[in-house]
Motif scaffolding. Structure first.
Motif, short mmCIF file in Angstrom:
data_model
loop_
_atom_site.label_atom_id
_atom_site.label_comp_id
_atom_site.label_asym_id
_atom_site.label_seq_id
_atom_site.Cartn_x
_atom_site.Cartn_y
_atom_site.Cartn_z
N ASP A 206 -22.58 -3.50 -26.56
CA ASP A 206 -22.32 -4.93 -26.37
C ASP A 206 -23.13 -5.75 -27.37
O ASP A 206 -22.61 -6.67 -28.02
CB ASP A 206 -22.71 -5.30 -24.93
N ASN A 207 -24.40 -5.39 -27.54
CA ASN A 207 -25.22 -6.09 -28.54
C ASN A 207 -24.64 -5.93 -29.94
O ASN A 207 -24.52 -6.90 -30.69
CB ASN A 207 -26.64 -5.53 -28.54
N GLY B 29 -31.26 -7.67 -21.74
CA GLY B 29 -30.52 -6.41 -21.93
C GLY B 29 -31.38 -5.28 -22.48
O GLY B 29 -31.46 -4.20 -21.89
N LYS C 32 -21.72 -8.06 -30.29
CA LYS C 32 -22.07 -9.48 -30.16
C LYS C 32 -22.76 -9.99 -31.41
O LYS C 32 -22.53 -11.12 -31.84
CB LYS C 32 -23.03 -9.60 -28.96
MG LIG Z 1 -27.87 -7.68 -24.97
#
Ligand SMILES: [Mg+2]
Ligand SMILES: Nc1ncnc2c1ncn2[C@@H]1O[C@H](COP(=O)(O)OP(=O)(O)OP(=O)(O)O)[C@@H](O)[C@H]1O
Length: 474
Positions: free
Chosen positions: A370-371, A433, A374
């Protein structure tokens, strides 16, 4: 009882006991020596005299006998008595006790057949004999027809006893002096010992009152110094824990406040504009819904971190296929990636199984991917790989996005840390996160590292032991 008094008491007891023992031995020895000296001299003289007086006594030459005894008693410096076989005094060089019976253990001993007997006696007040202490030396007078009687020599030994008591008194004075010196030394020594302990106690009291910045003075040497140093190290940790807890609470409140504020604004718009066009209204409501999602996300993350902090989180361990878990994460994120024209390229070794918690491992993979998505531009793909080397599995997520500077790399695993605050908030990030990922990796006895260049992209690598235990620790 304070340590100080305990130490002094122990000192006093040790010195008292050893002194009492030594003093008793010494006085006994001295008195024995003096007594033996005295007895040896007296007994030789009395024995000799008994032979001299035997014929005089036998032939009842009382004048000659009295003459001999008087001159001998002067010579010997004591009282001479001649007793018949009934212990009745027949002659006294002090001419006082004639005719009376002399019941001394020594005379009894002679009467029962012993040739000689000696003894030391403390006399009661008003006794007919002289002095307070006397040495008594008795010898049988043997004539041609056997035992004629007893010759008793009584000498005043007050002087000897006086010198003995002088020895005792001197010993007592020495004891007093030694004990006083020992007590002083013990006092000083215990003061040295207890001073740092008292200082430490004061520090602990201050700390208990809430001042975590106080430190114990590190003085002295050995265990006490060690104690102060360790205590200070503990205080240091407590203080930093307190600081990070405060920071955590203030960060968390701040993060929660932002969605609340925007929700309130949106809601107020809806409430105070009743004639708002319905499309705008539903757009506002959607925004509110989005903020609620965000809030829920933050609260879930916070709860998860707190549970891990309190060691309440237990892994649900089983043999799981890491390959499958990563594929699941890829499938889950693929639709969102597609929307931004991003691709997730994968190179996953098949059938890599480890001892781990399925959901937590998936959370690690999803968070990292996800990072990567993103913090990359639209169209930029990311790649995910899984391989095995030795007893370890290597899971890597690589992107070609914004990258992270070396300075920021040191902090990205901290709670609420975001490199570009405005930007990541836009993307919905809270900065929790990676700290969750790191904790989860630690729970699996693994390691996480980052390799990144600003503007070039980043690679996050997670190393996990295949047997679920720390590969290095044996
Ligand atoms: Mg994150
Ligand atoms: N792959 C990456 N490329 C560039 N920067 C990254 C990457 N991963 C993390 N970062 C930086 O590290 C910060 C912390 O990441 P982390 O995942 O903890 O928080 P977040 O993504 O901002 O929020 P969330 O709690 O929703 O994950 C991010 O804000 C970002 O600045």
């Amino acid at each position: 009882m304070p340590i100080r008094w305990q130490i002094m008491l122990v000192f006093l007891i040790i010195i008292g006991v050893s002194f009492a023992f030594a003093a008793t031995r010494l006085t006994n020895y001295v008195s024995e020596y003096l007594y033996q000296q005295r007895i040896r001299q007296d007994s030789i003289s009395v024995e000799r005299l008994a032979t001299t007086v035997a014929p005089l006594f036998q032939s009842a030459q009382s004048d000659a006998l009295s003459e001999t005894l008087k001159s001998s008693s002067n010579e010997l410096g004591g009282r001479l008595l001649v007793l018949d076989n009934d212990a009745k005094i027949q002659f006294d060089s002090f001419s006082a006790l004639m005719g009376t019976r002399l019941q001394l253990p020594e005379t009894l001993a002679i009467l029962s057949g012993q040739p000689q007997a000696y003894g030391l006696h403390a006399l009661q007040e008003g006794n007919a004999l002289t002095g307070n202490y006397v040495a008594c030396c008795a010898s049988s007078i043997i004539g041609t027809k056997g035992n004629l009687g007893i010759l008793v020599f009584i000498a005043d030994v007050d002087e000897m006893m006086a010198s003995l008591s002088l020895v005792r008194r001197e010993l007592l004075i020495v004891f007093g002096l030694v004990a006083a010196a020992a007590l002083l030394a013990a006092g000083f020594f215990s003061h040295l010992l207890t001073r740092p302990v008292l200082a430490l106690t004061r520090t602990i009291q201050n700390m208990a009152r809430g001042d975590l910045s106080v430190r114990a003075p590190v003085t002295g040497s050995g265990e006490i110094r060690n104690l102060a140093e360790n205590y200070n190290a503990m205080a240091e940790q407590l203080e930093s824990l307190d600081r990070s807890r405060n920071q955590f609470v203030s960060n968390a409140s701040h993060e929660l406040k932002t969605p609340m504020t925007s929700m309130k604004l949106l809601l107020e718009n809806v409430i105070y504009q009743p004639d708002m066009p319905s499309e705008l209204r539903s757009e506002f409501l959607q925004d509110i819904n989005h903020e609620i999602d965000r809030l829920t996300h933050i609260v879930t993350d916070l709860l998860e971190l707190t549970r891990m902090d309190n060691h309440q989180m237990k892994l649900d361990l089983s043999e799981v296929s890491l390959s499958d878990i990563i594929m699941e994460s890829i499938r889950m994120l693929a639709p969102a990636a597609e929307q931004r024209s991003q691709q997730i390229l994968s190179d996953i070794a098949p059938n890599v199984t480890i001892l781990g918690d399925h959901d937590k491992l998936k959370q690690i993979a999803t968070n990292l991917m996800d990072n990567a998505l993103k913090y990359s531009q639209e169209n930029q793909s990311i790649s995910v790989s899984l391989s095995v080397k030795g007893k370890k599995a290597y899971f890597a997520v690589t992107d070609h996005g914004v990258g992270i500077s070396a300075d920021d790399q040191k902090h990205i695993f901290e709670r609420f840390y975001r490199v570009d605050k405005a930007r990541s908030r836009e993307t919905g990030g809270t900065g929790l996160g990676l700290s969750i990922v790191r904790q989860l990796v630690n729970l699996h006895h693994g390691e996480i590292t980052v390799d990144s260049m600003p503007g070039q992209g980043s690679t996050f690598t997670v190393t996990l032991p295949l047997n679920g235990k720390d590969g290095d620790a044996r």
